[in-house]
Design an enzyme around this catalytic site. Structure first.
Site, PDB file in Angstrom:
ATOM      1  N   ASP A 152       0.824  -1.213   0.000  1.00 42.28           N
ATOM      2  CA  ASP A 152       0.000   0.000   0.000  1.00 42.28           C
ATOM      3  C   ASP A 152       0.859   1.265   0.000  1.00 42.28           C
ATOM      4  O   ASP A 152       2.094   1.196  -0.033  1.00 42.28           O
ATOM      5  CB  ASP A 152      -0.949  -0.060   1.215  1.00 42.28           C
ATOM      6  CG  ASP A 152      -2.288   0.587   0.937  1.00 42.28           C
ATOM      7  OD1 ASP A 152      -2.372   1.407   0.015  1.00 42.28           O
ATOM      8  OD2 ASP A 152      -3.250   0.282   1.677  1.00 42.28           O
ATOM      9  N   ASP A 208      -9.966   3.653  -3.854  1.00 42.99           N
ATOM     10  CA  ASP A 208     -10.661   2.433  -3.426  1.00 42.99           C
ATOM     11  C   ASP A 208     -12.058   2.278  -4.043  1.00 42.99           C
ATOM     12  O   ASP A 208     -12.824   3.232  -4.139  1.00 42.99           O
ATOM     13  CB  ASP A 208     -10.814   2.435  -1.902  1.00 42.99           C
ATOM     14  CG  ASP A 208      -9.485   2.192  -1.209  1.00 42.99           C
ATOM     15  OD1 ASP A 208      -8.441   2.215  -1.888  1.00 42.99           O
ATOM     16  OD2 ASP A 208      -9.496   1.985   0.013  1.00 42.99           O
TER      17      ASP A 208
HETATM   18  C1  GLA Z   1      -6.032   1.409   1.343  1.00 42.92           C
HETATM   19  C2  GLA Z   1      -6.132   0.411   0.200  1.00 42.92           C
HETATM   20  C3  GLA Z   1      -7.273  -0.558   0.481  1.00 42.92           C
HETATM   21  C4  GLA Z   1      -7.028  -1.271   1.806  1.00 42.92           C
HETATM   22  C5  GLA Z   1      -6.843  -0.266   2.931  1.00 42.92           C
HETATM   23  C6  GLA Z   1      -6.388  -0.916   4.220  1.00 42.92           C
HETATM   24  O1  GLA Z   1      -7.142   2.243   1.390  1.00 42.92           O
HETATM   25  O2  GLA Z   1      -6.315   1.073  -1.012  1.00 42.92           O
HETATM   26  O3  GLA Z   1      -7.405  -1.491  -0.574  1.00 42.92           O
HETATM   27  O4  GLA Z   1      -5.890  -2.081   1.687  1.00 42.92           O
HETATM   28  O5  GLA Z   1      -5.884   0.733   2.582  1.00 42.92           O
HETATM   29  O6  GLA Z   1      -6.207  -0.001   5.245  1.00 42.92           O
END
Ligand code: GLA
Length: 396
Positions: A152, A208
């Site tokens: 991430d 996301d």
């Molecule tokens: C980010 C990523 C998500 C998930 C969250 C976890 O937002 O894009 O897919 O992994 O972190 O905290």
């Protein structure tokens, strides 16, 4: 003088390390990875119990037989502080026997384990990140038997560029002694489709996903519905190749208030995009309808066919879209998408989707599992927020 020379050598080496000619060659993800990830349904509520029960469901539902193999733990699997030796510590309440025991459980079932970390000082949920600890953490993952890392973009970057942060973990994984799929989760911020092929096996292309058809957010708004994300994929179709995939984020099939037709449309479109098929629903309690969508082998075969190209948008009139993907056997997969309320008639032609002129074409409906013959027109009446998906081949 010596300093200038050293800088030039270092610069050349960095360039060499990053040029596509030195594409990441770890032999993994030659087709888009298939599996499951905890985040979309469970957020921080992860545990060995959940992961193992999900693995059981992956087998009993027929998903494993359909090609799903990775069971991926997302954020919040670890303690808020590193251990005495500087290593990451799995939360003993969530993983009482550690990550190794979960990996062994999955491996016994012919499945593989994925884990999550961040290329910054913390993960998005505030757990210790891997920046500056890449070698140690990658070696730890390898010792535990991890097969897939989602990396991430949260936390502080300590003055490092995105390229250095993501290549540092690539190199640490290569050095770890274990073959680990490397999934970049950089949210599309720095256009990873233009630089990530030699760095990772897949790279997130957007913010996301959320289980909604459309959110009416601007293109980079947060979060993104299925169609918001789709719009952002149209320009990326030439960036992917075996071992290096655009990742429009994990599936929301079976989540939120997506209708059966929306679920089918989402799954069809992600397959046409050669997206990783990483389910994000609760496999332990999914309905028969959701299971049937996730295990539709004719649609999965479109996703897993890497000999052709990633699907591309043929047309978009603001209400309906046509997408096509050339398959390695010469056939073409096509999606007729109704973005709005239906029913509406959507049509294209065999030639518009790249097939040669012919007397007749075989039309396979990938959702109804029926065959028909066409003189060249491909059409369907498509309902609210739905798709028709076909595979067309020259007959005579
Ligand atoms: C980010 C990523 C998500 C998930 C969250 C976890 O937002 O894009 O897919 O992994 O972190 O905290």
């Amino acid at each position: 003088m010596l300093k200038t020379f050293a800088a030039v050598v270092a610069g050349t080496l960095l360039l060499l390390a990053l040029t596509p000619a030195h594409a990441l060659d770890n032999g993994l993800a030659l087709t888009p990875p298939m599996g499951w990830n905890s985040w979309n349904s469970f957020h921080c509520d992860v545990s060995a119990k959940l992961v193992e029960a999900t693995a059981d469901a992956m087998v009993s539902s027929g998903m494993r037989a359909a090609g799903y193999v990775y069971v991926n733990i997302d954020d919040c699997w670890l303690l808020k502080k590193r251990g005495r030796n500087g290593g990451l510590v799995p939360d003993p309440k969530k993983f009482p026997h550690g990550i190794e025991a979960v990996a062994a459980y999955l491996h016994r079932k012919g499945l593989k384990l994925g884990i999550y970390e961040s290329a910054g000082t913390t993960t998005c949920a505030g757990y210790p990140g891997s920046i500056g600890h890449e070698r140690q953490d990658a070696a730890q993952f390898a010792r535990w038997g991890v097969d897939y890392l989602k990396y991430d973009n949260c936390g502080g970057y300590e003055g490092e560029t995105y390229l250095r942060r993501y290549t540092a973990m690539r190199d640490a994984l290569a050095h770890s002694g274990r073959r680990i799929v490397y999934s970049l989760c950089e949210w599309g911020n720095k256009e990873p489709w233009s630089w990530a092929q030699p760095v990772g096996n897949l790279w997130r292309t957007t913010q996301d996903i959320t289980p909604r058809w459309r959110t009416d957010q601007p293109a980079n708004g947060y979060p993104q519905g299925i169609l918001d994300i789709l719009d952002q994929q149209a320009k990326l179709s030439t960036a992917s190749r075996p071992g290096a995939w655009n990742d429009p984020d994990m599936l929301e099939v079976g989540n939120g208030y997506l209708s059966d037709e929306e679920n089918k449309a989402h799954f069809s479109l992600w397959a046409l995009l050669n997206a990783p098929l990483i389910a994000g629903n609760d496999l332990r309690s999914m309905s028969q309808d959701v299971r049937d969508i996730l295990t539709n082998r004719e649609v999965i075969a479109v996703d897993q066919d890497w000999g052709g190209r990633q699907g591309y948008r043929v047309s978009d009139d603001g209400n309906t879209q046509v997408w096509a993907k050339p398959m390695s056997d010469g056939s073409v997969a096509v999606i007729l998408l109704n973005e709005r309320r239906g029913p509406v008639n959507i049509a294209t032609t065999a030639q518009a989707i790249g097939l040669k002129k012919a007397g007749s074409y075989g039309v396979r409906d990938l959702w109804k599992h029926t065959d028909s013959v066409s003189a060249g027109r491909i059409e369907a009446t498509v309902g609210t927020h739905a798709v028709a998906m076909f595979r067309i081949r020259v007959r005579s």
